[in-house]
Enzyme design. Structure first.
Site, PDB file in Angstrom:
ATOM      1  CG  ASN A  84      -1.578   1.326   1.473  1.00 12.50           C
ATOM      2  OD1 ASN A  84      -2.498   1.730   0.757  1.00 12.50           O
ATOM      3  ND2 ASN A  84      -1.091   2.064   2.462  1.00 12.50           N
ATOM      4  CE1 TYR A 149       0.581   7.714  -6.912  1.00 14.45           C
ATOM      5  CE2 TYR A 149      -1.181   7.885  -8.531  1.00 14.45           C
ATOM      6  CZ  TYR A 149      -0.749   7.546  -7.262  1.00 14.45           C
ATOM      7  OH  TYR A 149      -1.642   7.032  -6.348  1.00 14.45           O
ATOM      8  CB  ALA A 150       0.791   7.575 -15.045  1.00 13.34           C
ATOM      9  CB  ALA A 151       5.711   5.450 -15.133  1.00 11.62           C
ATOM     10  CB  SER A 152       4.997   4.170 -10.025  1.00 13.06           C
ATOM     11  OG  SER A 152       3.879   4.913  -9.570  1.00 13.06           O
ATOM     12  CE  LYS A 153       0.222   4.096  -6.900  1.00 13.11           C
ATOM     13  NZ  LYS A 153       0.397   3.196  -5.721  1.00 13.11           N
ATOM     14  CB  ILE A 184      -9.132   7.825  -1.940  1.00 15.99           C
ATOM     15  CG1 ILE A 184      -9.341   6.821  -3.086  1.00 15.99           C
ATOM     16  CG2 ILE A 184      -9.615   7.252  -0.609  1.00 15.99           C
ATOM     17  CD1 ILE A 184     -10.772   6.472  -3.418  1.00 15.99           C
TER      18      ILE A 184
HETATM   19  P1  NAP Z   1      -0.968   8.524   2.316  1.00 15.61           P
HETATM   20  O1  NAP Z   1      -2.080   9.050   3.138  1.00 15.61           O
HETATM   21  O2  NAP Z   1       0.090   9.461   1.870  1.00 15.61           O
HETATM   22  O3  NAP Z   1      -0.296   7.290   3.104  1.00 15.61           O
HETATM   23  C1  NAP Z   1       0.763   6.577   2.554  1.00 15.61           C
HETATM   24  C2  NAP Z   1       1.603   5.996   3.667  1.00 15.61           C
HETATM   25  O4  NAP Z   1       2.713   5.300   3.048  1.00 15.61           O
HETATM   26  C3  NAP Z   1       2.213   7.093   4.549  1.00 15.61           C
HETATM   27  O5  NAP Z   1       2.150   6.728   5.903  1.00 15.61           O
HETATM   28  C4  NAP Z   1       3.641   7.151   4.044  1.00 15.61           C
HETATM   29  O6  NAP Z   1       4.585   7.618   4.962  1.00 15.61           O
HETATM   30  C5  NAP Z   1       3.892   5.684   3.731  1.00 15.61           C
HETATM   31  N1  NAP Z   1       5.098   5.532   2.936  1.00 15.61           N
HETATM   32  C6  NAP Z   1       5.520   6.313   1.918  1.00 15.61           C
HETATM   33  N2  NAP Z   1       6.710   5.903   1.471  1.00 15.61           N
HETATM   34  C7  NAP Z   1       7.050   4.822   2.223  1.00 15.61           C
HETATM   35  C8  NAP Z   1       8.171   3.958   2.248  1.00 15.61           C
HETATM   36  N3  NAP Z   1       9.212   4.155   1.411  1.00 15.61           N
HETATM   37  N4  NAP Z   1       8.205   2.936   3.127  1.00 15.61           N
HETATM   38  C9  NAP Z   1       7.175   2.748   3.987  1.00 15.61           C
HETATM   39  N5  NAP Z   1       6.083   3.542   4.024  1.00 15.61           N
HETATM   40  C10 NAP Z   1       6.029   4.573   3.151  1.00 15.61           C
HETATM   41  O7  NAP Z   1      -1.530   7.826   1.000  1.00 15.61           O
HETATM   42  P2  NAP Z   1      -2.946   7.117   0.702  1.00 15.61           P
HETATM   43  O8  NAP Z   1      -3.811   8.094   0.012  1.00 15.61           O
HETATM   44  O9  NAP Z   1      -3.434   6.405   1.903  1.00 15.61           O
HETATM   45  O10 NAP Z   1      -2.471   6.093  -0.414  1.00 15.61           O
HETATM   46  C11 NAP Z   1      -2.211   4.716  -0.162  1.00 15.61           C
HETATM   47  C12 NAP Z   1      -1.970   4.032  -1.489  1.00 15.61           C
HETATM   48  O11 NAP Z   1      -3.110   4.220  -2.344  1.00 15.61           O
HETATM   49  C13 NAP Z   1      -0.778   4.610  -2.253  1.00 15.61           C
HETATM   50  O12 NAP Z   1      -0.096   3.570  -2.915  1.00 15.61           O
HETATM   51  C14 NAP Z   1      -1.424   5.531  -3.266  1.00 15.61           C
HETATM   52  O13 NAP Z   1      -0.638   5.728  -4.403  1.00 15.61           O
HETATM   53  C15 NAP Z   1      -2.701   4.771  -3.576  1.00 15.61           C
HETATM   54  N6  NAP Z   1      -3.760   5.620  -4.128  1.00 15.61           N
HETATM   55  C16 NAP Z   1      -4.264   6.661  -3.412  1.00 15.61           C
HETATM   56  C17 NAP Z   1      -5.244   7.467  -4.000  1.00 15.61           C
HETATM   57  C18 NAP Z   1      -5.861   8.649  -3.290  1.00 15.61           C
HETATM   58  O14 NAP Z   1      -6.656   9.370  -3.910  1.00 15.61           O
HETATM   59  N7  NAP Z   1      -5.561   8.882  -2.010  1.00 15.61           N
HETATM   60  C19 NAP Z   1      -5.688   7.193  -5.290  1.00 15.61           C
HETATM   61  C20 NAP Z   1      -5.136   6.139  -5.994  1.00 15.61           C
HETATM   62  C21 NAP Z   1      -4.177   5.340  -5.390  1.00 15.61           C
HETATM   63  P3  NAP Z   1       5.059   9.168   4.856  1.00 15.61           P
HETATM   64  O15 NAP Z   1       3.923   9.964   5.385  1.00 15.61           O
HETATM   65  O16 NAP Z   1       6.290   9.204   5.696  1.00 15.61           O
HETATM   66  O17 NAP Z   1       5.334   9.440   3.397  1.00 15.61           O
END
Ligand code: NAP
Length: 243
Positions: A84, A149-153, A184
């Site tokens: 995640n 981001y698009a490339a990673s996902k 989200i």
């Molecule tokens: P978030 O609120 O930013 O939470 C992400 C968590 O991951 C944070 O606690 C962050 O820590 C941690 N993290 C980042 N880099 C890390 C690393 N190298 N090692 C361990 N932990 C790490 O994000 P979210 O919105 O919950 O998103 C969760 C996932 O859903 C992500 O993969 C995101 O790309 C995906 N997603 C989210 C959305 C959206 O609209 N929110 C949409 C599509 C996909 P730090 O705070 O220290 O960075």
């Protein structure tokens, strides 16, 4: 239900990751290793018998390998891995710095590879397991300002399809799927301008941002035995944003 399951969840300190941990507890998981690079937000879980906070950066291959080695030594079983952890560093293609490209690819793509490569041997030894990784609708449909981001996902979807074939060889019941969220409400999107939020809601047929719980619900389904014949798939959870 996730009764008796042993789970690893990355990026568990906040947002979607925190909702996944709490949902997995409700669903009866026995052990949840809640990983994040900073576990200060996990104070409320310190005394929980089920949740084990682990300070770990998914980009640190040595630290991940050492931690998984301790799981091996404890003869730990891991039934479920949720990849995640993710970050954004948005900018237009012509303005995107190499460091912003590298940072996003490191966490969102290489971090997912690193965690899965480390945990997969446990699942292979058990001949069962479920991997759920966070992609995004941006990974299938692109988005202005999100080349990295698009490339990673998109890469996460491609890796997931590969693992659904590779890890299920020799009859192993190891499944790999993605959830692709739309827009989200989490700390990741908290600082977006109101006009962007209203525009995104307007583009979403269900007319709202998703909640972390909306995503955790889909992940708990794909991780559970109720999804035992589903693998290699990407489930969009986006209120109809991308159809
Ligand atoms: P978030 O609120 O930013 O939470 C992400 C968590 O991951 C944070 O606690 C962050 O820590 C941690 N993290 C980042 N880099 C890390 C690393 N190298 N090692 C361990 N932990 C790490 O994000 P979210 O919105 O919950 O998103 C969760 C996932 O859903 C992500 O993969 C995101 O790309 C995906 N997603 C989210 C959305 C959206 O609209 N929110 C949409 C599509 C996909 P730090 O705070 O220290 O960075």
């Amino acid at each position: 239900m996730l009764t008796g399951k042993h789970c690893v969840i990355t990026g568990a300190a906040q947002g979607i990751g925190r909702a996944i941990v709490e949902t997995f507890v409700e669903q009866g998981a026995t052990k949840i290793y809640a990983l994040d690079r900073n576990i200060d937000n996990m104070q409320d879980w310190q005394t929980d018998a089920v949740i084990v906070p682990v300070a770990l950066d998914v980009c640190d291959q040595d630290a991940v390998a050492n931690w998984v080695q301790t799981l091996h030594q404890q003869h730990a079983v891991i039934d479920i891995l949720v990849n995640n952890a993710g970050i954004t560093r948005d900018n237009l293609l012509t303005k995107m710095s190499e460091s912003d490209w590298d940072a996003v690819i490191d966490v969102n793509l290489k971090g997912v590879f690193t965690m899965t490569q480390a945990i997969a041997p446990l699942m292979i030894a058990q001949e069962r397991g479920a991997i759920v990784s966070l992609s995004s609708v941006v990974g299938t449909d692109g988005n202005i300002g999100q080349t990295n981001y698009a490339a990673s996902k998109g890469g996460v979807i491609a890796m997931t399809k590969t693992w659904s074939k590779e890890l299920a060889r020799h009859g192993a019941q190891i499944r790999a799927n993605c959830v692709a969220p739309g827009f989200i409400e989490t700390p990741m999107t908290a600082n977006l301008p109101d006009k962007v939020i209203e525009m995104m809601k307007g583009k979403t047929p269900l007319g709202r941002m998703g909640t972390a719980q909306d995503i955790a619900n889909a992940i708990s389904f794909l991780a559970s035995d109720n999804a035992s014949f589903i693998t290699g798939q990407t489930l969009k959870v986006d209120g109809g944003l991308v159809i």
